[in-house]
Design a protein around this motif. Structure first.
Motif, PDB file in Angstrom:
ATOM      1  N   ASN A 117       0.790  -1.518  -0.330  1.00 21.85           N
ATOM      2  CA  ASN A 117       0.072  -0.446   0.111  1.00 21.85           C
ATOM      3  C   ASN A 117       0.692   1.019  -0.373  1.00 21.85           C
ATOM      4  O   ASN A 117       0.466   2.269  -0.195  1.00 21.85           O
ATOM      5  CB  ASN A 117      -0.721   0.300   0.971  1.00 21.85           C
ATOM      6  N   GLU A 176       2.570   4.692  -1.133  1.00 21.30           N
ATOM      7  CA  GLU A 176       2.668   5.347  -2.257  1.00 21.30           C
ATOM      8  C   GLU A 176       3.626   5.054  -3.153  1.00 21.30           C
ATOM      9  O   GLU A 176       3.566   5.232  -4.323  1.00 21.30           O
ATOM     10  CB  GLU A 176       1.967   6.761  -1.956  1.00 21.30           C
ATOM     11  N   GLU A 213       3.874   2.876  -6.112  1.00 17.10           N
ATOM     12  CA  GLU A 213       3.232   3.485  -6.839  1.00 17.10           C
ATOM     13  C   GLU A 213       3.218   4.578  -8.068  1.00 17.10           C
ATOM     14  O   GLU A 213       3.247   4.807  -8.993  1.00 17.10           O
ATOM     15  CB  GLU A 213       1.654   3.561  -6.073  1.00 17.10           C
ATOM     16  N   HIS A 256      -0.887  -9.125  -5.229  1.00 15.20           N
ATOM     17  CA  HIS A 256      -1.238  -7.936  -4.197  1.00 15.20           C
ATOM     18  C   HIS A 256      -0.828  -6.242  -4.367  1.00 15.20           C
ATOM     19  O   HIS A 256      -1.712  -6.216  -3.341  1.00 15.20           O
ATOM     20  CB  HIS A 256       0.333  -8.319  -3.259  1.00 15.20           C
ATOM     21  N   TYR A 263      -4.289  -3.221  -3.936  1.00 16.36           N
ATOM     22  CA  TYR A 263      -3.882  -1.170  -3.649  1.00 16.36           C
ATOM     23  C   TYR A 263      -4.076  -0.143  -5.268  1.00 16.36           C
ATOM     24  O   TYR A 263      -4.626   0.954  -4.934  1.00 16.36           O
ATOM     25  CB  TYR A 263      -3.074  -1.292  -2.848  1.00 16.36           C
ATOM     26  N   HIS A 264      -3.168  -1.415  -5.731  1.00 10.90           N
ATOM     27  CA  HIS A 264      -3.997   0.312  -7.186  1.00 10.90           C
ATOM     28  C   HIS A 264      -4.166   0.209  -8.369  1.00 10.90           C
ATOM     29  O   HIS A 264      -4.169  -0.003  -8.941  1.00 10.90           O
ATOM     30  CB  HIS A 264      -2.425   0.463  -7.329  1.00 10.90           C
TER      31      HIS A 264
END
Length: 624
Positions: free
Chosen positions: A570, A572, A575, A607, A611-612
C-alpha cells in the motif's frame, strides 16, 4: 627406515648383483666372441663394484641411528634399469657357449649385438656413477652422506633432465649438509614455481618428507624459509595438499607457526593459507591442531582483546588501543620487577606470542623487527584465517572464540591495502558461516557484544566512506549475511545499503540488492519493518532503474521488488515508481529461467492490484 623398507631396498640391489655374477660365470665358459665377451665382463665388473659400494653405503646408513635415511627413489629406478641391462648381457653371453652347430645357427650372435649391449651397459655405468655422486656413497664427504647438489645428467634421465635435477635436490635436502640442503630447497622451489609438471615430479619422487624435515630446523630460519617456500609452491591443488597432509605436515606447520622467527612465521602462515584454500581436509586438520589461536595471536600481538572487553562498554577502537598500550607498559614493569608475569593478568589477557618458552625472545625480536616484516606477517596471518574460515562453520566459530573479531575490526579500521582486504574477507566468511548457522550467529553476533558492534561499525564505515568496490563488496555481503541479527530500530544499517543501489560500480549495486533482499525476505522475522525502511530510504526508484542493468541485477532486483510489494504493497512510493508496470514489463526470458521467480512476480502483481487497481486492473491477466 623400517626393517621392511630395508629389506626391500636390499632386495632391489641384490638381484642385479646376482645377475652380474652369473655373467662372470657365463663369460668364463664362452667359446665364441671371446674378445667381445671379455669387454662385456669389464663393464659388468664395473657395475658389480658400484652396486656393492651402494649396498655397503645403504647398510651403513641404515645401521647408523644419527645418519639421515637414504633417498631411495633414484636407487630403485636405476637398480631396476641396471638389472634389465645385466639380464641382456647374461642372455647374450650364454649364446656364445652352445654345444652344437644347430644351437649356434638358431641363436645367431653378431658383433652388432655386442655393440648394442655395450651401449646399454655404458648407460648403466653412467647411471650408477651419477647415483653414487648424489648420495656421496663413495666417501666424498666426511659425514658419509650427501655430497651436495649434482647437476650432471645421468643417461636414464637423458630425455627428461628435470627428473635428475629433482633427484639431486631431494637427495641433498634429505642427506646433505645444512647449507647444501638450503640451496637444494631453494632450487626445488624454483623448479616448482609456476610449473605443474615439475610439481608433479617432485611429489612423485617423494620430495615432501625431506622438505617437512627441513621445515623443522628451528636452529636455521633460512632453512625453514626455504622449505616453506618450496612447500607453498607445491600446495596449489587438492591432490598435492593431501600429500602434505598425509605426511603429517599439518602439526609440523602449526609448530613452526607457534615457535619461530617472524619471517619464518610469515612463510608458515602462507603455507596454511595455500593448504586450507585447496583442501577441506587440511582446513579440518589445522583446526584440530589449534592453528587458529597462533594466527590470531600473531595478527593481534600489539592489541588488547581479552575478556575485559565486556567491561569497556562502547568505547571506540581507538580508545581500546590506547588502553592496550598503557596496560602493556604495566605488564612489562611487572615482569621486570617480579621476574615473571605474576598473577595480575591471565595468559589470555594479551594475544602476544607466549605460546612457548621462547615467547619473550620472540617478543623482543618483534619489537626490533623491520615494520615491513611485521606488516607482511599480519597480511599472511589474515589470509590464513580467511582461508580457514572459508565455508567452515567450525573454524569461523573458533576465530570468534579466540577474540579474533575485535582484532579484525581494529585492523579494518586502521590498516589499508592487502591487510585490510584480507581482514574484510575473513569477516565476510565468518558472517556467511553465521548466516547458515543459528548457534554461531547468536553466540558471535549478539546485539550487546562489543566485538560484534566493532565489526558492524567498520563494515558500515567501509560501505559509506570508502570508494573502493574491492572493499565495499565484502562489507556489503557481510552486512547482508547478518540481516537476521538487526532489530527493526537499527535502520542505520539499511540506509547505507540503499545508497549503494546508485553506486556507479554495477557489482557493488548488485550485492547491495542481494543484501537488502535478505532483510526483506519472508524468512526474516522483521521483513515487513525492513521492507518499509528500504522504501522510506528511497530504495524503490534505484531498484527499478537497476532492472535494466544486467541479468544479475534484474533477477535479484525483481525478487526484492516483489518482497517490497508483498510486505508494503500500500506504499505510495511503489505506485509513484510504477513498480507494477516494472513487474509486468520484466524480461520474460529471465522469469522463464527461474520458475520460483515467475510465481513470486505473479503474487506480487496480484497483491499490488489490490491497492492500485484503479490504474492497472486491466492487466491482472499477466499471471503466467
Amino acid at each position: 627406515m623400517t626393517t621392511t623398507e630395508e629389506k626391500r631396498i636390499q632386495d632391489e640391489l641384490s638381484y642385479p648383483i646376482l645377475v652380474a655374477e652369473r655373467v662372470r660365470l657365463a663369460v668364463d665358459v664362452a667359446d665364441s666372441f671371446k674378445l667381445e665377451c671379455s669387454e662385456v665382463w669389464k663393464q659388468v665388473d664395473r657395475l658389480l663394484q658400484m652396486l656393492r659400494t651402494l649396498v655397503r653405503f645403504a647398510s651403513t646408513t641404515t645401521a647408523t641411528a644419527a645418519a639421515p635415511p637414504i633417498y631411495e627413489r633414484p636407487i630403485r629406478r636405476i637398480a631396476a634399469e641396471t638389472a634389465k641391462n645385466l639380464d641382456r648381457a647374461y642372455a647374450l653371453v650364454r649364446k656364445c657357449n652352445r654345444p652344437s652347430i644347430f644351437h649356434r645357427v638358431v641363436n645367431m650372435v653378431t658383433a652388432a649385438d655386442f655393440r648394442k649391449l655395450l651401449s646399454h651397459l655404458d648407460a648403466s655405468v653412467g647411471d650408477l656413477k651419477w647415483l653414487l655422486s648424489i648420495l656421496d656413497a663413495d666417501g666424498g664427504s666426511a659425514s658419509g652422506g650427501g655430497g651436495g647438489i649434482v647437476l650432471s645428467l645421468p643417461p636414464i634421465a637423458s630425455n627428461d633432465p628435470i627428473l635428475s635435477w629433482v633427484w639431486s635436490f631431494i637427495a641433498t635436502i634429505q642427506m646433505g649438509q645444512l647449507n647444501d640442503r638450503i640451496e637444494a630447497a631453494n632450487e626445488l622451489a624454483s623448479l616448482a614455481k609456476d610449473n605443474d609438471r615439475n610439481k608433479k615430479i617432485i611429489i612423485e619422487e617423494s620430495g615432501i618428507p625431506p622438505l617437512l624435515k627441513l621445515l623443522k630446523e628451528i636452529a636455521s630460519p633460512v632453512a625453514q624459509i626455504a622449505a616453506a617456500t618450496a612447500l607453498c609452491h607445491l600446495a596449489n591443488d587438492l591432490e598435492r595438499v593431501r600429500m602434505i597432509v598425509n605426511e603429517l605436515g599439518v602439526p609440523i606447520v602449526v609448530q613452526v607457526l607457534s615457535d619461530s622467527s617472524m619471517r619464518v612465521q610469515t612463510k608458515a602462515a602462507n603455507l596454511v593459507a595455500r593448504m586450507a584454500e585447496h583442501d577441506p581436509l587440511a582446513q579440518e586438520d589445522f583446526a584440530r591442531e589449534n592453528a587458529i589461536r597462533p594466527l590470531v595471536t600473531l595478527l593481534s600481538f600489539d592489541m588488547l582483546v581479552d575478556d575485559q572487553m565486556g567491561k569497556l562498554g562502547n568505547q571506540s577502537i581507538h580508545s581500546l588501543v590506547q588502553i592496550s598500550k598503557k596496560m602493556e607498559k604495566k605488564l612489562l614493569v611487572t615482569k621486570s620487577s617480579n621476574g615473571s608475569l605474576g598473577n595480575s593478568y591471565s595468559n589470555n589477557s594479551y594475544l602476544h606470542m607466549e605460546g612457548s618458552s621462547r615467547g619473550w625472545n620472540h617478543r623482543k625480536e618483534r619489537e626490533n623487527e623491520d615494520p615491513v616484516v611485521k606488516l607482511q606477517l599480519k597480511i599472511s596471518c589474515a589470509e590464513a584465517l580467511w582461508m580457514l574460515a572459508k565455508g567452515s562453520v567450525s573454524n569461523s566459530k573458533k576465530i570468534t572464540e579466540t577474540k579474533g573479531m575485535l582484532c579484525l575490526a581494529k585492523l579494518v579500521e586502521k590498516e589499508q591495502g592487502e591487510l585490510q582486504y584480507n581482514c574484510l574477507m575473513t569477516i565476510m566468511e565468518i558472517t556467511a558461516a553465521a548466516e547458515s548457522n543459528d548457534d554461531l550467529r547468536r553466540a558471535a553476533f549478539k546485539t550487546n557484544s562489543p566485538p560484534a558492534k566493532a565489526v558492524v561499525e567498520q563494515l558500515l564505515r567501509i560501505i559509506k566512506e570508502v570508494d573502493s568496490p574491492i572493499l565495499q563488496i565484502p562489507a556489503v555481503k557481510s552486512i547482508g549475511s547478518l540481516a537476521r541479527t538487526f532489530s527493526a530500530r537499527e535502520t542505520q544499517v539499511i540506509a547505507p545499503l540503499v545508497a549503494q543501489l546508485s553506486n556507479r560500480n554495477i557489482d557493488v549495486a548488485a550485492d547491495a540488492i542481494i543484501a537488502l533482499g535478505k532483510f526483506a525476505c519472508p524468512s526474516n522475522f522483521l521483513c515487513v519493518q525492513h521492507s518499509k525502511a528500504i522504501i522510506e530510504f528511497s530504495g524503490v526508484p534505484a531498484l527499478v532503474r537497476l532492472l535494466r542493468a544486467n541479468e544479475v541485477t534484474q533477477f535479484h532486483g525483481l525478487v526484492l521488488l516483489c518482497y517490497l510489494a508483498l510486505h508494503a504493497g500500500n506504499s505510495e512510493s511503489l505506485e509513484q515508481a510504477r513498480v507494477l508496470t516494472a513487474l509486468e514489463g520484466a524480461d520474460r526470458a529471465v522469469i522463464t529461467q527461474h520458475p520460483e521467480l515467475r510465481e513470486l512476480v505473479a503474487r506480487a502483481i496480484v497483491h499490488l492490484n489490490l491497492y492500485h487497481a484503479g490504474m492497472n486492473s486491466q492487466r491482472i491477466s499477466y499471471l503466467p
